[in-house]
Design an enzyme around this catalytic site. Sequence first.
Site, PDB file in Angstrom:
ATOM      1  N   ASP A 209      37.607  -1.751 -46.988  1.00 12.21           N
ATOM      2  CA  ASP A 209      38.224  -1.814 -48.309  1.00 12.21           C
ATOM      3  C   ASP A 209      37.167  -1.980 -49.397  1.00 12.21           C
ATOM      4  O   ASP A 209      36.204  -2.732 -49.225  1.00 12.21           O
ATOM      5  CB  ASP A 209      39.177  -3.024 -48.342  1.00 12.21           C
ATOM      6  CG  ASP A 209      39.959  -3.084 -49.632  1.00 12.21           C
ATOM      7  OD1 ASP A 209      40.854  -2.244 -49.804  1.00 12.21           O
ATOM      8  OD2 ASP A 209      39.658  -3.951 -50.479  1.00 12.21           O
ATOM      9  N   GLU A 259      36.296   3.044 -48.028  1.00 20.81           N
ATOM     10  CA  GLU A 259      36.986   3.322 -49.285  1.00 20.81           C
ATOM     11  C   GLU A 259      35.932   3.330 -50.378  1.00 20.81           C
ATOM     12  O   GLU A 259      35.575   2.304 -50.938  1.00 20.81           O
ATOM     13  CB  GLU A 259      38.062   2.263 -49.571  1.00 20.81           C
ATOM     14  CG  GLU A 259      38.970   2.708 -50.702  1.00 20.81           C
ATOM     15  CD  GLU A 259      39.664   1.578 -51.441  1.00 20.81           C
ATOM     16  OE1 GLU A 259      40.569   1.867 -52.232  1.00 20.81           O
ATOM     17  OE2 GLU A 259      39.292   0.409 -51.256  1.00 20.81           O
TER      18      GLU A 259
END
Length: 538
Positions: A209, A259
């Site tokens: 993330d 990401e």
Amino acid sequence: MAAPNSHRTDDWWRDAVIYQVYPRSFADGDGDGTGDLAGVRARLPYLAELGVDAVWFTPWYLSPLVDGGYDVADYRTIDPAFGTLAEAEKLIAEARELGIRVIVDIVPNHVSDQHAWFRAALAAGPGSPERERFHFRPGRGEHGELPPNDWPSQFSGATWTRVEDGEWYLHLFTPEQPDLNWAHPEVRREHEDVLRFWFERGVAGVRIDSAALLAKDPALADFVEGVDPHPYIDQDELHDIYRSWRAIADTYQGVFVGEVWLPDSERFARYLRPDELHTAFNFSFLSCPWEADRLRRTIDDTLAEHAPVGAPATWVLCNHDVTRTVTRYGRADTGFDFATKAFGTPTDLRLGTRRARAAALLTLVLPGSVYVYQGEELGLPEAEIPLDRIEDPMHARSEGVDPGRDGCRVPLPWAAEAPWYGFGSESEPWLPQPRDWARYAVDRQRTDPESMLALYRTALALRRAEPGFGDGPMTWLPAEEGVLALARPEGLVCVVNLAPWPATLPPYDRILLASGPLDAEGRLPQDTAVWLRVGGVL
Ligand code: TEU
């Protein structure tokens, strides 16, 4: 001869179809209104039938769920709302039996304010070693009443919060998500342990993330527009972190997907060097408007930026953060930008669905791996959530301007006639489902050969069976204005017509799949895509 599709080999990730599960909204196994691991386990046969190679779970760890689980209180515990660690282990094993690999989501930029480290940091006070794992600073101004710097938040609103003893701490997202100090060796060690913990439990991959945000300018200097390097995006130190992660992953044959939202393709590709991350999400494709020349340019840029580092591209149309595909393509602005999200944007869902069907065939024919976000295979539109039910902090932090991301996180409809469309809850699920969702229910679509689900199933089956798909070369074929025509190995051709008039297809042996009917003259109508088998190997 092209390489056969690699979904059964160590290189599976180079051309996998990866299905994203948002556990809170996938299926409710215990009836309490929130999706859970029991719900996922019961629906694994659905995922196997759909034909996906892997499932990425958004965070399922212990969390106050202030940001839907991206506020992790303990990485080694499953949130009781979702189940137990033993269940997660069973799920991983059961999925594997069905040929489905599991990818977990690690959120290294920040933790929950309920994480043991942050609680200890608050208790220990200024100057303590506990605070060094975060970014605590005195404030500016005469009485320290001003935040230590002016960094903009990823979620609008403040990036610093002041605690009772007068110090401030940094949070790029909500105050409940304090940023970790990645210059601290314990922060690195802990995350390396967390990676081992999940690889030991049989996961095949890890989604990282906010992967480009972890490292911060040590001086925490003010942000100056246009001055490089940015104080917290894409700092060079990150590469060293990911090299050490890669060494760990390699011992388990685990893979990473980062990401990484970066406009600069050269900087983006650095994360994909052979000793760093295996793959990263393709946000330029996700944000690209439904226009032939823009799509073609984005595809070319994507392939060009990946080629030098030997990494496969990924193709993504939507995820749990962005407007659902059929809605986005049914609007005047068919691109995606957080800044322009607004309530009440006029949407033509028939048009959007038609385009989304064509986009699915385009996406699945391109070289690399593909992500499918739960409900995308059902053609679910973005839901308008009543104001008093919106949970996403992006909404409140934007002072009500941004509708937030809940509209793409609504519990899935499984059965048209069942309460809550068979989601499994005994009373209304955590987010309300729109009244007209029966038509999207899995049981309706399953028996309808024209449905989005039928299109995805057939497309995924073909993608698995036919050797021309997946990793490998791709060539553009000459095409009329507004038409994308491309050739893959083994005589596989895809034509997508975005022009307002029908397009003539090249000579072909047979149609493998079309996103909609051809016209009476056998031409391809607007916003329609087709996969063809052509004679001779291109
Ligand atoms: O998203 C990261 C994220 O939201 C930003 O990097 C994005 O560029 C920004 O919102 C644009 O302004 C991840 C998760 O996918 C998301 O669900 C989480 O809320 C977020 O991280 C925080 O963990």
